[in-house]
Design an enzyme around this catalytic site. Structure first.
Site, PDB file in Angstrom:
ATOM      1  N   ASP A 116       0.852  -1.197   0.000  1.00 33.60           N
ATOM      2  CA  ASP A 116       0.000   0.000   0.000  1.00 33.60           C
ATOM      3  C   ASP A 116       0.887   1.246   0.000  1.00 33.60           C
ATOM      4  O   ASP A 116       2.063   1.186   0.354  1.00 33.60           O
ATOM      5  CB  ASP A 116      -0.912   0.014   1.236  1.00 33.60           C
ATOM      6  CG  ASP A 116      -1.849   1.219   1.230  1.00 33.60           C
ATOM      7  OD1 ASP A 116      -2.545   1.427   0.218  1.00 33.60           O
ATOM      8  OD2 ASP A 116      -1.840   1.990   2.201  1.00 33.60           O
ATOM      9  N   SER A 117       0.271   2.376  -0.340  1.00 33.07           N
ATOM     10  CA  SER A 117       0.998   3.642  -0.304  1.00 33.07           C
ATOM     11  C   SER A 117       1.365   4.027   1.132  1.00 33.07           C
ATOM     12  O   SER A 117       2.235   4.868   1.324  1.00 33.07           O
ATOM     13  CB  SER A 117       0.135   4.738  -0.928  1.00 33.07           C
ATOM     14  OG  SER A 117      -1.107   4.818  -0.250  1.00 33.07           O
ATOM     15  N   CYS A 171      -3.681  -1.052  -2.193  1.00 33.20           N
ATOM     16  CA  CYS A 171      -3.929   0.357  -2.506  1.00 33.20           C
ATOM     17  C   CYS A 171      -4.828   0.457  -3.743  1.00 33.20           C
ATOM     18  O   CYS A 171      -4.479  -0.038  -4.818  1.00 33.20           O
ATOM     19  CB  CYS A 171      -2.591   1.039  -2.774  1.00 33.20           C
ATOM     20  SG  CYS A 171      -2.738   2.776  -3.163  1.00 33.20           S
ATOM     21  N   GLU A 204      -6.529   9.933   8.679  1.00 35.73           N
ATOM     22  CA  GLU A 204      -5.179   9.858   9.259  1.00 35.73           C
ATOM     23  C   GLU A 204      -5.046  10.755  10.491  1.00 35.73           C
ATOM     24  O   GLU A 204      -4.213  10.512  11.354  1.00 35.73           O
ATOM     25  CB  GLU A 204      -4.131  10.192   8.198  1.00 35.73           C
ATOM     26  CG  GLU A 204      -4.128   9.101   7.147  1.00 35.73           C
ATOM     27  CD  GLU A 204      -2.909   9.049   6.264  1.00 35.73           C
ATOM     28  OE1 GLU A 204      -2.023   9.905   6.388  1.00 35.73           O
ATOM     29  OE2 GLU A 204      -2.865   8.136   5.421  1.00 35.73           O
ATOM     30  N   CYS A 206     -11.320   3.028  -1.552  1.00 37.44           N
ATOM     31  CA  CYS A 206     -10.087   3.577  -0.975  1.00 37.44           C
ATOM     32  C   CYS A 206      -9.830   2.867   0.346  1.00 37.44           C
ATOM     33  O   CYS A 206     -10.767   2.584   1.102  1.00 37.44           O
ATOM     34  CB  CYS A 206     -10.246   5.085  -0.755  1.00 37.44           C
ATOM     35  SG  CYS A 206      -8.868   5.834   0.141  1.00 37.44           S
ATOM     36  N   HIS A 212      -8.753   3.777   3.112  1.00 37.24           N
ATOM     37  CA  HIS A 212      -9.052   4.465   4.379  1.00 37.24           C
ATOM     38  C   HIS A 212     -10.532   4.418   4.756  1.00 37.24           C
ATOM     39  O   HIS A 212     -10.874   4.617   5.914  1.00 37.24           O
ATOM     40  CB  HIS A 212      -8.626   5.932   4.290  1.00 37.24           C
ATOM     41  CG  HIS A 212      -7.145   6.135   4.303  1.00 37.24           C
ATOM     42  ND1 HIS A 212      -6.301   5.480   3.434  1.00 37.24           N
ATOM     43  CD2 HIS A 212      -6.355   6.910   5.089  1.00 37.24           C
ATOM     44  CE1 HIS A 212      -5.056   5.864   3.676  1.00 37.24           C
ATOM     45  NE2 HIS A 212      -5.061   6.722   4.674  1.00 37.24           N
TER      46      HIS A 212
HETATM   47  N1  DGL Z   1      -4.149   3.834  -0.376  1.00 40.26           N
HETATM   48  C1  DGL Z   1      -4.794   4.867  -1.158  1.00 40.26           C
HETATM   49  C2  DGL Z   1      -5.991   4.244  -1.897  1.00 40.26           C
HETATM   50  O1  DGL Z   1      -6.531   3.236  -1.505  1.00 40.26           O
HETATM   51  C3  DGL Z   1      -5.242   6.047  -0.306  1.00 40.26           C
HETATM   52  C4  DGL Z   1      -4.087   6.878   0.236  1.00 40.26           C
HETATM   53  C5  DGL Z   1      -3.256   7.529  -0.850  1.00 40.26           C
HETATM   54  O2  DGL Z   1      -3.758   8.419  -1.562  1.00 40.26           O
HETATM   55  O3  DGL Z   1      -2.092   7.153  -0.980  1.00 40.26           O
HETATM   56  O4  DGL Z   1      -6.397   4.770  -2.898  1.00 40.26           O
END
Ligand code: DGL
Length: 273
Positions: free
Chosen positions: A11-12, A74, A151, A186, A188
């Site tokens: 993930d990012s 991600c 976050e 997403c 989050h």
């Molecule tokens: N992990 C990213 C997503 O699911 C969200 C956070 C980011 O923008 O890096 O799209």
């Protein structure tokens, strides 16, 4: 000799821990490596080329450290870079978009789905295409403020509720008043499920791509010749190792919120480009 498969989750940053949480719950007979590219977060506001470069580097790292299957948790990386990740990997790769779309398609009765995601995911129209391929009409709504609010830990905060209300009003207009599924595109957003439940129209079902992805990974594992874990291994909890490109301390702190329990064994990684 029997041995548990090692699943690499990428993930990012921290959000993919919502996917890891579902994976561990559904597939306890595996061990997990998790890579959070926290130094380059967020991906959701970056270009496709940049995201692909970052994502390929990170998934290569997981594979070179022993991951036998890769889960691209991600949404943005899946939407923008799945073909490049698959092309550079030598192990099976599963992204979150197809499982999320499949689950939304099997849930909707009105055949209309509203998807909320980052700017980059929405601009890629990956969910739109995946749903269209299943005969479902999709409306995509970018909700860029939700990632920083989560976050910040404001998962049940009046400001987040107000922001979500404004976004969802726009997600369910222009012929999509009848949409009966809200697809969380997403990493989050699963943390906002109780808040989104309050804000979304009452007739709408919330579909979470983290849950559907875990189910797809479980099915896919059955088709690969990983040796069956021994009875002793079955009794052992999965081992979780974390790699983060920014502060280990911050990863432990924020990670616990996403994972739902303490995050241990975090190693700092410097991915030289
Ligand atoms: N992990 C990213 C997503 O699911 C969200 C956070 C980011 O923008 O890096 O799209």
């Amino acid at each position: 000799m029997s041995r548990r498969p090692i699943i690499g989750v990428f993930d990012s940053g921290f959000g993919g821990l919502t996917v890891l949480r579902e994976l561990v719950a559904l597939i306890p007979d595996a061990d997990y490596f998790y890579f959070g590219d926290t130094v380059r977060l967020p991906y959701g506001s970056k270009s496709a080329d940049t995201v692909a470069r970052y994502a390929v580097g990170a998934t290569n790292y997981l594979e070179s450290h022993g991951a036998e299957m890769l889960v691209v948790a991600c949404n943005t990386a899946t939407a923008l870079a799945l073909p490049q990740i698959c092309a550079s990997a030598h192990v099976p790769v599963i992204g979150v978009v197809e499982p999320g779309a499949e689950s939304a398609a099997s849930t909707t009765m009105s055949r209309k789905v509203s998807v909320i995601a980052t700017d980059a995911t929405v601009s890629s129209h990956a969910y739109f295409r995946a749903l269209q391929a299943r005969g479902i009409e999709a409306r995509e709504k970018a909700c860029p403020l939700l990632v920083p609010l989560v976050e910040e830990g404001w998962i049940d905060h009046p400001v987040t509720e107000q922001v979500a209300r404004i976004y969802l009003q726009e997600a369910f207009i222009d012929g999509f008043e009848a949409a009966d599924v809200l697809l969380l595109g997403c990493t989050h957003y699963p943390l906002l499920k109780p808040l989104l439940r309050r804000v979304a129209p009452a007739h709408v079902a919330i579909v979470d791509s983290a849950e559907s992805t875990a189910r797809v990974v479980a099915d896919r594992l059955k088709t690969y010749p990983f040796p069956a874990p021994s009875a002793k291994e079955r009794r052992t909890a999965p081992s979780l190792r974390f790699f983060a490109t920014d502060s280990v301390e911050k990863f432990r702190r924020l990670g616990a919120m996403f994972l739902g329990h303490a995050v241990e064994e975090v190693q700092h990684v410097d991915l030289k480009e």
